[in-house]
Design an enzyme around this catalytic site. Structure first.
Site, PDB file in Angstrom:
ATOM      1  N   GLY A 176       0.817  -1.200   0.000  1.00  0.00           N
ATOM      2  CA  GLY A 176       0.000   0.000   0.000  1.00  0.00           C
ATOM      3  C   GLY A 176       0.850   1.249   0.000  1.00  0.00           C
ATOM      4  O   GLY A 176       1.812   1.359   0.767  1.00  0.00           O
ATOM      5  N   GLU A 196     -10.612  -0.637  -4.972  1.00  0.00           N
ATOM      6  CA  GLU A 196      -9.756  -0.004  -5.974  1.00  0.00           C
ATOM      7  C   GLU A 196     -10.348  -0.104  -7.382  1.00  0.00           C
ATOM      8  O   GLU A 196      -9.621  -0.101  -8.366  1.00  0.00           O
ATOM      9  CB  GLU A 196      -8.365  -0.663  -5.945  1.00  0.00           C
ATOM     10  CG  GLU A 196      -7.729  -0.771  -4.576  1.00  0.00           C
ATOM     11  CD  GLU A 196      -7.360   0.586  -3.978  1.00  0.00           C
ATOM     12  OE1 GLU A 196      -7.398   1.596  -4.710  1.00  0.00           O
ATOM     13  OE2 GLU A 196      -7.041   0.640  -2.783  1.00  0.00           O
ATOM     14  N   GLY A 227      -0.979   4.393  -0.617  1.00  0.00           N
ATOM     15  CA  GLY A 227      -1.967   5.451  -0.439  1.00  0.00           C
ATOM     16  C   GLY A 227      -2.750   5.221   0.832  1.00  0.00           C
ATOM     17  O   GLY A 227      -2.177   5.080   1.914  1.00  0.00           O
ATOM     18  N   SER A 228      -4.065   5.103   0.706  1.00  0.00           N
ATOM     19  CA  SER A 228      -4.908   4.963   1.895  1.00  0.00           C
ATOM     20  C   SER A 228      -4.672   3.652   2.636  1.00  0.00           C
ATOM     21  O   SER A 228      -4.968   3.557   3.831  1.00  0.00           O
ATOM     22  CB  SER A 228      -6.388   5.075   1.515  1.00  0.00           C
ATOM     23  OG  SER A 228      -6.772   4.045   0.622  1.00  0.00           O
TER      24      SER A 228
END
Length: 209
Positions: free
Chosen positions: A18, A109, A20-21
């Site tokens: 990961g 996503e 990003g979020s």
């Protein structure tokens, strides 16, 4: 004689990286995590979000990874000073949770992202800590890719947009805070300058209410 084993070779399951979020809102089920980086990618807020941090009428902006060789052909305001690395977190998903986690991430996503694999390195190590981790990247040919824009325009867009998952500014500010926590050595000027600009916009908006 003991045989050196890579983390990803020890047990079945998958690793997910990961950037990003996922750093601050990890997968539902994971049994281990590795803070590390991937090489030859640049993190940018160049992907529209119409399903989580924005709407089709007012899209937000979220991050994707641009291959460094492709990025070098683009006109970008920021340099890339991390020796071509992008910091994040790799999560180990146990074999019993792979199917449900993949379904969860595929849905999370779904707005333009596709699955790729990357090697993840720890700081100051030359061999990957995790090989072939799954990573969701919105490539530059997906329909929600919006690309570069003046930084002030990107900041204004992020400061005012909201979606089903919350404010776009929350996404940006949480990511900046989380990245600073896991990798103080990161010099992600694009992210941190956007953080500064968005905080200023939010402060002025509050003052004028």
């Amino acid at each position: 004689m003991a045989v050196d084993q890579n983390i990803s070779d020890i047990e079945p399951g998958i690793w997910v990286f990961g950037y990003g979020s996922l750093i601050w809102k990890p997968p539902i089920a994971y049994e281990d995590r590795v803070v590390g980086y991937v090489k030859n990618y640049v993190r940018r807020f160049w992907q529209h979000s119409t399903d989580h941090r924005g709407t089709p009428e007012a899209p937000g902006r979220v991050v994707t990874l641009i291959p460094h060789e492709e990025w070098k052909t683009m006109n970008d305001y920021h340099e890339h000073k991390d020796d071509d690395v992008c910091w994040g977190v790799a999560f180990k998903i146990p074999g019993t949770d792979v199917e449900t986690t993949k379904a969860y991430l595929d849905h999370r996503e779904k707005n333009g992202y596709s699955v790729h694999t990357v090697d993840v390195y720890r700081a100051h190590e030359t061999e990957p800590a995790v090989r072939n981790a799954l990573v969701y990247i919105a490539t530059t040919d997906n329909e929600a890719y919006v690309g570069n824009a003046p930084l002030d325009d990107i900041a204004k867009q992020i400061a005012v947009t909201h979606g089903p998952s919350g404010a776009n500014a929350e996404y940006l500010l949480n990511l900046a805070e989380a990245l600073r926590e896991i990798a103080p050595e990161s010099h992600d000027e694009h992210l941190f300058e956007l953080e500064h600009k968005v905080k200023e916009l939010l402060y002025h908006a509050k003052e004028t209410q």
